[in-house]
Motif scaffolding. Structure first.
Motif, mmCIF file in Angstrom:
data_model
loop_
_atom_site.group_PDB
_atom_site.id
_atom_site.type_symbol
_atom_site.label_atom_id
_atom_site.label_comp_id
_atom_site.label_asym_id
_atom_site.label_seq_id
_atom_site.Cartn_x
_atom_site.Cartn_y
_atom_site.Cartn_z
ATOM 1 N N MET A 127 14.133 -44.068 22.866
ATOM 2 C CA MET A 127 15.584 -44.200 22.867
ATOM 3 C C MET A 127 16.276 -42.839 22.890
ATOM 4 N N ALA A 128 15.640 -41.829 22.313
ATOM 5 C CA ALA A 128 16.218 -40.484 22.292
ATOM 6 C C ALA A 128 15.936 -39.707 23.574
ATOM 7 N N GLY A 129 15.113 -40.263 24.458
ATOM 8 C CA GLY A 129 14.789 -39.575 25.694
ATOM 9 C C GLY A 129 13.721 -38.509 25.551
ATOM 10 N N ASP A 130 12.914 -38.569 24.476
ATOM 11 C CA ASP A 130 11.844 -37.591 24.284
ATOM 12 C C ASP A 130 10.833 -37.669 25.430
ATOM 13 N N GLU A 131 10.289 -36.529 25.800
ATOM 14 C CA GLU A 131 9.288 -36.480 26.871
ATOM 15 C C GLU A 131 7.869 -36.480 26.349
ATOM 16 N N ALA A 219 24.408 -43.846 31.658
ATOM 17 C CA ALA A 219 23.390 -44.733 32.205
ATOM 18 C C ALA A 219 21.990 -44.377 31.700
ATOM 19 N N THR A 220 21.706 -43.086 31.581
ATOM 20 C CA THR A 220 20.388 -42.666 31.076
ATOM 21 C C THR A 220 20.163 -43.173 29.661
ATOM 22 N N ASP A 221 21.192 -43.101 28.833
ATOM 23 C CA ASP A 221 21.069 -43.578 27.450
ATOM 24 C C ASP A 221 20.859 -45.090 27.411
ATOM 25 N N VAL A 222 21.568 -45.809 28.269
ATOM 26 C CA VAL A 222 21.402 -47.266 28.329
ATOM 27 C C VAL A 222 19.986 -47.619 28.764
ATOM 28 N N ALA A 223 19.477 -46.937 29.790
ATOM 29 C CA ALA A 223 18.111 -47.208 30.270
ATOM 30 C C ALA A 223 17.089 -46.884 29.186
#
Length: 310
Positions: A127-131, A219-223
């Motif tokens: 959810m935080a977008g961590d890689e 949009a990135t956060d929603v995805a």
């Protein structure tokens, strides 16, 4: 030499570790897990995955309601253990339990500490977008996931990962770490590295409110929210119907170009406007139904351009 130990765990994630420790030949004198709960539509009482596996392996199982019960603690101390291996047990162990085994209690945690201490590290990382994330075995201390790190593996988070797919990879990686960690512990070659509180984040339990999709976000956060909550509990929105409103879970989505009022369908194929761009919903689930691909969903649930999703 084998170690005399107890295993503490509850879900599938923990059962994989129990299987690896047992296969390594260690003396598992007792397994602790959560009590059976009533689950499913029939509300039948079901044992935890760890409970079921332990019985298959012929291991003694205890399911105390609380590890703070003096009788439970006294019984645990009387086992004369070398250590306890803990994986997603679901109870906070008091100091007396942590200190009872000769070598203390070791815990497997699904993050790269001190990032994502707490209950939902897999979901929070996506959810935080961590890689990247990882799995670590730590020496347990009284604080929440604050003990020194003994063994660590880093795992990449791919753009297509969901909480479900990442869970399974971390589960396998973590389970395979136990035989190495225990062998190193026996040799006295396991080095403890103290954690720093710098950069610490907390993976609090997912609430029902935050599972609702806020289309005004980027949009990135929603995805990322959709991927991080798939398959459970599932990010959701409400769809207008002839009978009112129906909840729809979204299990997969991808970011695409698009512009419009947030939450508005931009075409007839599930492209939904967000705060900046848009997301294409690719796997959905109606209430009481199984998850399905977008084309199958649309055959029974037309969602024309201009429809507003709440």
């Amino acid at each position: 030499m084998t170690l005399r130990l107890a295993f503490m765990g509850t879900p599938d994630f923990a059962a994989a570790s129990l299987a690896e420790i047992a296969a390594a030949g260690h003396d598992i004198v007792r397994v602790y897990t959560q009590p059976p709960r009533r689950r499913g539509r029939g509300k039948e009482e079901r044992k935890t995955p760890v409970h079921e596996l332990a019985e298959t392996l012929g291991l003694e199982v205890h399911t105390p309601d609380s590890f703070r019960d003096p009788e439970v603690l006294a019984d645990f101390a009387g086992l004369d253990l070398d250590l306890a291996a803990v994986v997603a047990y679901g109870q906070i162990l008091p100091k007396a339990a942590l200190e009872a085994p000769h070598l203390g209690c070791l815990n497997l945690h699904a993050s790269l500490l001190p990032r994502w201490r707490g209950a939902a590290p897999i979901q929070r990382a996506i959810m935080a977008g961590d890689e990247k994330t990882g799995v670590q075995i730590m020496q347990m201390a009284e604080g929440l996931d604050t003990g020194p790190i003994l063994l660590s593996e880093t795992v990449r988070i791919f753009p297509f990962d969901t909480a479900g797919s990442l869970h399974d990879r971390l589960m396998a990686t973590g389970a395979q770490m136990w035989p190495r960690a225990l062998a190193a512990l026996e040799r006295g070659s396991l080095e403890a590295v103290a954690q720093s509180d710098d950069g610490a984040t907390y993976a609090k339990k997912i609430s029902n409110d935050e599972a609702r999709i806020d289309w005004s976000r980027q949009a990135t956060d929603v995805a990322n929210q959709i991927r991080g909550l798939s398959p459970f509990p599932g990010a959701w929105f409400e769809l207008p119907t002839s009978k009112g409103r129906s909840r729809v879970k979204v299990h997969l989505a991808k970011v695409e170009e698009g512009e419009g009022a947030p939450g508005t369908a931009l075409d007839d194929e599930l492209l939904v406007a967000c705060g900046d761009e848009a997301v294409r919903l690719t796997r959905l689930q109606r209430e009481g139904k199984s998850a399905m691909e977008a084309d199958e969903f649309l055959r029974g649930n037309a969602l024309p351009a201009g429809t507003v999703l709440d």
